[in-house]
Every structure is written in C-alpha cells, then in structure tokens.
Design an enzyme around this catalytic site. Structure first.
Site, mmCIF file in Angstrom:
data_model
loop_
_atom_site.group_PDB
_atom_site.id
_atom_site.type_symbol
_atom_site.label_atom_id
_atom_site.label_comp_id
_atom_site.label_asym_id
_atom_site.label_seq_id
_atom_site.Cartn_x
_atom_site.Cartn_y
_atom_site.Cartn_z
ATOM 1 N N SER A 161 0.833 -1.211 0.000
ATOM 2 C CA SER A 161 0.000 0.000 0.000
ATOM 3 C C SER A 161 0.863 1.256 0.000
ATOM 4 O O SER A 161 2.064 1.217 0.261
ATOM 5 C CB SER A 161 -0.896 0.017 1.234
ATOM 6 O OG SER A 161 -1.627 -1.168 1.322
HETATM 7 N N1 SAH Z 1 -0.099 -4.648 4.173
HETATM 8 C C1 SAH Z 1 0.380 -5.256 2.971
HETATM 9 C C2 SAH Z 1 -0.696 -5.203 1.918
HETATM 10 C C3 SAH Z 1 -0.876 -6.484 1.265
HETATM 11 S S1 SAH Z 1 -2.214 -6.577 0.141
HETATM 12 C C4 SAH Z 1 1.604 -4.554 2.468
HETATM 13 O O1 SAH Z 1 1.767 -3.370 2.750
HETATM 14 O O2 SAH Z 1 2.422 -5.147 1.793
HETATM 15 C C5 SAH Z 1 -3.289 -7.662 1.006
HETATM 16 C C6 SAH Z 1 -2.779 -9.037 1.312
HETATM 17 O O3 SAH Z 1 -3.838 -9.775 1.911
HETATM 18 C C7 SAH Z 1 -2.333 -9.848 0.102
HETATM 19 O O4 SAH Z 1 -1.007 -10.242 0.266
HETATM 20 C C8 SAH Z 1 -3.281 -11.059 0.088
HETATM 21 O O5 SAH Z 1 -2.678 -12.250 -0.357
HETATM 22 C C9 SAH Z 1 -3.669 -11.137 1.551
HETATM 23 N N2 SAH Z 1 -4.911 -11.862 1.834
HETATM 24 C C10 SAH Z 1 -6.068 -11.883 1.129
HETATM 25 N N3 SAH Z 1 -6.973 -12.676 1.738
HETATM 26 C C11 SAH Z 1 -6.382 -13.166 2.864
HETATM 27 C C12 SAH Z 1 -6.803 -14.035 3.922
HETATM 28 N N4 SAH Z 1 -8.034 -14.585 3.969
HETATM 29 N N5 SAH Z 1 -5.933 -14.321 4.904
HETATM 30 C C13 SAH Z 1 -4.680 -13.792 4.913
HETATM 31 N N6 SAH Z 1 -4.230 -12.971 3.940
HETATM 32 C C14 SAH Z 1 -5.066 -12.648 2.931
#
Ligand code: SAH
Length: 220
Positions: free
Chosen positions: A67
């Site tokens: 993000s």
């Molecule tokens: N905070 C992170 C943003 C990642 S985007 C950063 O700054 O890098 C959101 C993430 O949520 C993705 O990596 C995706 O794979 C994960 N995600 C989606 N559904 C999920 C679930 N049910 N449990 C755990 N992770 C999940």
C-alpha cells in the site's frame, strides 16, 4: 554496545518520505518514528528499489500490492497504539506494515494466505531486524485463536462483511480496522469493542485487494 541503525541505505529518501507524511497531516510521533526506522526498500522487488520511498503503492508479485505509505500511516494512527499491545494483522503481503507495527506494539501476529509472499516477508522482516513478530500462513478470516484476544486487528484486504471470528478475537476496548464493501470500492470501518457492544465508525472510502477466505470473498 550501541545497536547499529537498521539500514544506512536510502537514509535521505526515507527522511524525505517522513517529511512528506507530515505534510499530508500525519502527526503521531510514534508513527512517524516507525517510518523513519523501517527500510521499505527491503520489502519490494529489487527491480523497483529506487521507487521505495515514493508515497505510492507498488506491485510486490503474486498479483498483490504494497500500500501507499500515507495510507499505512493514517491506519496506524487510527489504532492509537502505545507500545505494549498485542496486534493481529490480516494480509502480511510484503511485510512492510508488519515491520511498522513491530515498532508501535508489543507483539505482532500476522497472517497471509499466499505462501510465497509469506516466505519473502519473513526474510525481509528478518533483514529489517523485527523480533516481536510471529507469522502464520493461512486464512486470516478465521483469525489466530491461539493468541487472542487482540488489542488491535488490522485487515489490509477488503471484505464483503466483517468476519465474525475477528470480532470474537477482539479484546474489550480493542480496535478493528477493516475495509468493507464491494470488490472494487469499500469503506474503511473502525470497530471498537465495549464489553458485548460493538461501536462502528465509517472512516473513509478505501480500495483494497479482496480478502479471500471462509468469511471473505470466494476464490475466483
Ligand atoms: N499490508 C500489505 C498489503 C498487502 S495486500 C503490504 O503493505 O504489503 C493484502 C494481502 O492480503 C495480500 O497479500 C493477500 O494475499 C492477503 N490476503 C487476502 N486474503 C487473505 C486471507 N483470507 N488471509 C490472509 N491474507 C489474505
């Protein structure tokens, strides 16, 4: 012995990112300090390392994104952390926000469903020197019961509804931040538990990748 700073590289751009966050209205000194201490370039693919300290979202592989720093900063301010809390993060992704949280809370538990991302995040967190972090590969919509209740839960993927297990695992007075709504447009909701009551405040429009799991969106 005096501990070495986590990373000397990109010290200048990192300082300028912190100034940019202040200009965008981020005031919480602990949050700004966490950005100063966290080497974002370790959490993105090496090919785009030169863009690490821009205030922009970037691709991290496996169809996911890290993000925008100012988005992380606003969310972290809303959690009102004081340094001793137990925090659950759903969606480790790159691990960057996990590293920021490690400077703001006592213990950080983070879950990610994509195994390949979790392995890279683990390595980056190690390189960044984060020690109070535990990672789990799995469906975060079920929460992580072993260490519940949590003083704060931060969900960084969007859900059609608020997953019941996360509410159950929220401590009294605890704060849950989650983007709720459709696949493309959501509202960032803040849920605060007061005993058995839940208070919901809608904070701002949000745009996140889908939370995929039992209490989230089905796999496509
Ligand atoms: N905070 C992170 C943003 C990642 S985007 C950063 O700054 O890098 C959101 C993430 O949520 C993705 O990596 C995706 O794979 C994960 N995600 C989606 N559904 C999920 C679930 N049910 N449990 C755990 N992770 C999940």
């Amino acid at each position: 012995m005096v501990a070495r700073p986590v990373s000397h590289r990109f010290g200048g751009p990192r300082g300028r990112l912190v100034e940019a966050l202040q200009e965008k209205g981020i005031k919480d000194l602990a949050v700004l300090r966490a950005f100063n201490l966290t080497p974002r370039h370790l959490f993105i693919p090496p090919a785009i390392e030169h863009r690490a300290y821009e205030d922009s979202a970037l691709p991290i592989g496996n169809g996911q994104t890290i993000s925008q720093p100012s988005t992380h900063a606003r969310y972290l301010e809303l959690l009102h952390l004081t340094g001793s809390e137990r925090v659950l993060e759903i969606g480790t992704g790159s691990g960057y926000q996990t590293a920021l949280l490690s400077h703001l809370a006592g213990q950080v538990f983070s879950m990610e469903r994509v195994g390949a991302l979790l392995i890279r995040a683990r390595d980056a967190l190690r390189a960044a020197g984060a020690r109070n972090v535990s990672l789990l590969s799995g469906d975060g919509t079920l929460g992580w019961r072993d260490y519940a209740p949590y003083d704060a839960i931060l969900v960084t993927a969007s859900s059609p509804d608020i997953p019941a297990p996360l509410v159950e695992q929220l401590a009294d007075g605890g704060r849950l931040l989650i983007p709720v709504g459709g696949r493309n447009d959501q509202t960032l909701a803040l849920i605060v538990r007061c005993g058995k009551e839940l208070e919901r405040t809608d904070i701002a429009p949000a745009r996140f990748v889908p939370l995929v799991g039992t209490h989230g969106w089905p796999k496509e």
